[in-house]
Scaffold this motif. Structure first.
Motif, PDB file in Angstrom:
ATOM      1  N   VAL A 310     -33.426  -1.248  43.342  1.00  0.00           N
ATOM      2  CA  VAL A 310     -33.871  -1.857  42.089  1.00  0.00           C
ATOM      3  C   VAL A 310     -34.037  -0.784  41.017  1.00  0.00           C
ATOM      4  N   GLY A 311     -34.562   0.380  41.408  1.00  0.00           N
ATOM      5  CA  GLY A 311     -34.795   1.460  40.464  1.00  0.00           C
ATOM      6  C   GLY A 311     -33.533   2.066  39.900  1.00  0.00           C
ATOM      7  N   LYS A 312     -32.357   1.647  40.388  1.00  0.00           N
ATOM      8  CA  LYS A 312     -31.083   2.147  39.873  1.00  0.00           C
ATOM      9  C   LYS A 312     -30.348   1.094  39.046  1.00  0.00           C
ATOM     10  N   VAL A 313     -30.944  -0.083  38.911  1.00  0.00           N
ATOM     11  CA  VAL A 313     -30.342  -1.156  38.123  1.00  0.00           C
ATOM     12  C   VAL A 313     -30.489  -0.836  36.632  1.00  0.00           C
ATOM     13  N   PRO A 314     -29.422  -0.947  35.840  1.00  0.00           N
ATOM     14  CA  PRO A 314     -29.555  -0.712  34.398  1.00  0.00           C
ATOM     15  C   PRO A 314     -30.655  -1.584  33.793  1.00  0.00           C
ATOM     16  N   GLY A 315     -31.512  -0.944  33.031  1.00  0.00           N
ATOM     17  CA  GLY A 315     -32.636  -1.645  32.448  1.00  0.00           C
ATOM     18  C   GLY A 315     -33.907  -1.509  33.261  1.00  0.00           C
ATOM     19  N   LEU A 316     -33.761  -1.271  34.558  1.00  0.00           N
ATOM     20  CA  LEU A 316     -34.922  -1.059  35.428  1.00  0.00           C
ATOM     21  C   LEU A 316     -35.014   0.393  35.899  1.00  0.00           C
ATOM     22  N   ASN A 317     -33.996   1.173  35.556  1.00  0.00           N
ATOM     23  CA  ASN A 317     -33.902   2.534  36.090  1.00  0.00           C
ATOM     24  C   ASN A 317     -34.808   3.535  35.374  1.00  0.00           C
ATOM     25  N   LYS A 318     -35.507   3.091  34.337  1.00  0.00           N
ATOM     26  CA  LYS A 318     -36.449   3.993  33.656  1.00  0.00           C
ATOM     27  C   LYS A 318     -37.897   3.629  33.970  1.00  0.00           C
ATOM     28  N   GLY A 319     -38.064   2.810  34.998  1.00  0.00           N
ATOM     29  CA  GLY A 319     -39.410   2.452  35.418  1.00  0.00           C
ATOM     30  C   GLY A 319     -39.662   0.961  35.290  1.00  0.00           C
ATOM     31  N   SER A 386     -27.527 -12.846  35.001  1.00  0.00           N
ATOM     32  CA  SER A 386     -27.172 -11.793  34.044  1.00  0.00           C
ATOM     33  C   SER A 386     -26.459 -10.643  34.734  1.00  0.00           C
ATOM     34  N   LEU A 387     -26.858 -10.380  35.985  1.00  0.00           N
ATOM     35  CA  LEU A 387     -26.276  -9.281  36.752  1.00  0.00           C
ATOM     36  C   LEU A 387     -26.294  -9.644  38.218  1.00  0.00           C
ATOM     37  N   VAL A 388     -25.206  -9.338  38.904  1.00  0.00           N
ATOM     38  CA  VAL A 388     -25.128  -9.519  40.355  1.00  0.00           C
ATOM     39  C   VAL A 388     -24.972  -8.140  40.975  1.00  0.00           C
ATOM     40  N   THR A 389     -25.886  -7.771  41.857  1.00  0.00           N
ATOM     41  CA  THR A 389     -25.854  -6.432  42.440  1.00  0.00           C
ATOM     42  C   THR A 389     -26.586  -6.427  43.772  1.00  0.00           C
TER      43      THR A 389
END
Length: 577
Positions: A310-319, A386-389
């Protein structure tokens, strides 16, 4: 070494706060004594094991071309401020002031100090590559130290740091250290796996952990029995379990699910498989001066969230953080337990796990207390995510990433870690050198750590039985214990024991002669607890028959052998220990 001149202080019972086998056995065997929470005195027996581990590490590090130095335990805060970790590291970093009010830290690791050395000592490409290492005390102010030396606050670590001219050179240095670590853990006699891992707070772009296999391990290791693939569960990619999404088969309906706030309860109530349910996890991100952004993560009901991914997902990767109940009610119109992606009160960003994105006719919360939706389908009932990962932990039986089979999972204890750092620290601390053209360039770095004292606990977790420790030969405090039964009464026992002791010493065997004149039962129990690979019993009755007893620690019955054959038999047992 004679037991009468050595400090052997065993306990019948372990202290109440000793929760796991290694902690209990190290306390009972007199290897450690607690000084404060997570801080231990290493007694003579324990220190012998540590020194043997250090010797193996030094030999392999030196053979790999690394150079030993020694950096201080106390480090100036200015270096940590330069790297940015003064604020980032968290409360595990023990901060303090000297009498002049200057800030210092008690080192948990030495990236900053070694980079400072490099920027002052290395000026030219001709000085590269170089790899420095030291074996030094570390301190991390764990919130809840536990498990003895496995998660203490003060510990001993070997950390090494490589400096190279370019990425290609750094990758070569990384491989050299990886290979050296493989040799170290093989020589230690431990069952281990090298696994791909997340770089965590150290940073960098490539990482492997060295995990000692043990049931008590805090880490989950994912591996393919049919290949050399292995990874920490935090890093292991989880495949989509549904090849393609099927067409809707039923209409969406709202059903009553009173008190069913978890997917397991919903599946049981509706008599559906758990794999047909979808769980909702609500996160929030914040930017200064703006309202929080709310994210809805969707996982299949039988899967678990992987926060590293989750911490590497764009938008979530800054905390990110988990949303508060007030934020959840504001966006979904109900309290947690009945949340879902259909009909939210306010817009949220929906991220679906790979498997969820291909589900059809699934069950999710209705955003109404005591209700869920059945027969939910993408497109027809709600927009595509919005995103599938990949958001989940792998599970046993998932397809291996390399396609050779299915994955298995086992527990491990991390005892070593290698990182390719790149220029993370050299850029922050401006560690440059002049290249062949006389132009400044940043050094490429790697770092490589081994938890020396943690290896002691991990080895015991992997090698013990109901009687005590079963040491691998390479790191046993003593390889052989000679138990002289009736030492004070029998000249024959003393003479035979002394002869065996001298012969084994002459063969380079690390042997202790127990000349304390204890009762046999007490003597045997102590050495079974301490765990040397071989025990020799010399007694007058056996000598009258021309024999002594030789017992391997892993064996249940002693072999009666002649005094003349005893050394040969002992060496054979040690070879298999």
């Amino acid at each position: 070494m004679r037991a009468s001149a050595y400090h052997i202080s065993t306990l019948k019972e372990a202290p109440n706060d000793a929760e796991i086998a290694s902690h209990q056995l190290m306390m009972r065997a007199g290897m450690i004594r607690k000084l404060a929470g997570g801080i231990y005195n290493y007694m003579p027996l324990g220190l012998r094991v540590i020194r043997k581990i250090e010797k193996i590490i030094r030999e392999e590090m030196d053979a790999a071309g690394a150079l030993e130095l020694l950096m201080p335990v106390v480090q100036p805060a200015e270096l940590w401020m330069e790297s940015g970790r003064w604020e980032q590291y968290g409360p595990e970093l023990l901060r303090m002031k000297d009498r002049h009010g200057r800030d210092f830290v008690l080192q948990p690791t030495s990236e900053e100090v070694i980079t400072d050395i490099a920027r002052n000592e290395i000026q030219s490409w001709r000085h590269l590559p170089v790899n420095f290492y030291h074996i030094q005390t570390k301190f991390r102010d764990e919130r809840r130290p536990r498990f003895g030396v496995m998660r203490g606050r003060e510990f001993t670590m070997k950390d090494a740091y490589s400096f190279d001219r370019d990425v290609e050179g750094a990758q070569k240095s990384y491989q050299i250290m990886f290979d050296a670590y493989m040799r170290i853990f093989e020589r230690l006699g431990l069952t281990f796996r090298a696994v791909a891992a997340d770089t965590g707070s150290i940073g960098g772009s490539q990482s492997h952990e060295f995990q000692v296999i043990a049931d008590i391990g805090e880490d989950l290791i994912v591996y393919d029995p049919n290949s050399d693939y292995a990874a920490n569960i935090e890093l292991a990619p989880a495949p989509c379990l549904i090849p393609e999404r099927a067409a809707p088969g039923v209409s969406m309906q709202t059903v009553a699910t009173p008190d069913a706030t978890k997917c397991e309860l919903v599946a049981e109530l509706l008599k559906l498989p758990l794999s047909q349910t979808v769980k909702s996890i609500v996160l929030a991100t914040e930017q200064e001066g703006q309202p929080a952004t709310i994210w809805l993560l969707l996982l299949r009901g039988d899967h678990e969230l992987n926060e590293i991914k989750v911490g590497k997902v764009p938008g979530l990767n800054k905390g990110f953080r988990f949303a508060t109940e007030a934020e959840i009610v504001e966006h979904f119109g109900c309290k947690p337990g009945y949340l879902g992606p259909v009909g939210t009160r306010l817009p949220v960003r929906v991220i679906a796990d790979l498997t969820v994105a291909n589900m059809h006719d699934f069950v999710c919360g209705a955003n109404q207390e005591g209700a869920h939706l059945t027969g939910v389908n993408w497109v027809r009932d709600l927009p595509e995510a919005s995103l599938v990962t990949d958001l989940r932990n792998v599970v046993e039986g998932d397809r291996a990433p390399n396609g050779t089979g299915t994955l298995a999972i086992q527990r491990g204890i991390e005892v070593g870690h290698v990182f390719y750092l790149g220029t993370k620290y050299s850029e922050a601390l401006k560690a440059t050198f002049l290249d062949e053209n006389g132009k400044p360039a940043l050094m490429e770095m790697g770092c490589y750590g081994i938890g020396v004292t943690r290896i002691v606990g991990a080895a015991i977790e992997q090698n013990h039985d109901a009687k005590g420790i079963v040491w691998p030969r390479a790191i046993a405090p003593f390889e052989v214990a000679i138990c002289a039964v009736g030492w004070g009464k029998s000249e024959a026992v003393r003479e035979a024991s002394e002869k065996l002791y001298a012969e084994l010493k002459g063969r380079g065997i690390d042997v202790i002669l127990d000349d304390r004149d204890q009762r046999p039962g007490i003597m045997f129990a102590e050495w079974e607890l301490i765990g040397p690979p071989v025990r020799i019993t010399v007694g007058e009755r056996g000598l009258n028959e021309g024999v002594v007893e030789v017992l391997g620690r892993k064996q249940t019955e002693a072999a009666r052998v002649s005094l003349a054959d005893c050394v040969t038999q002992t060496l054979a047992l040690l070879e298999s220990a």
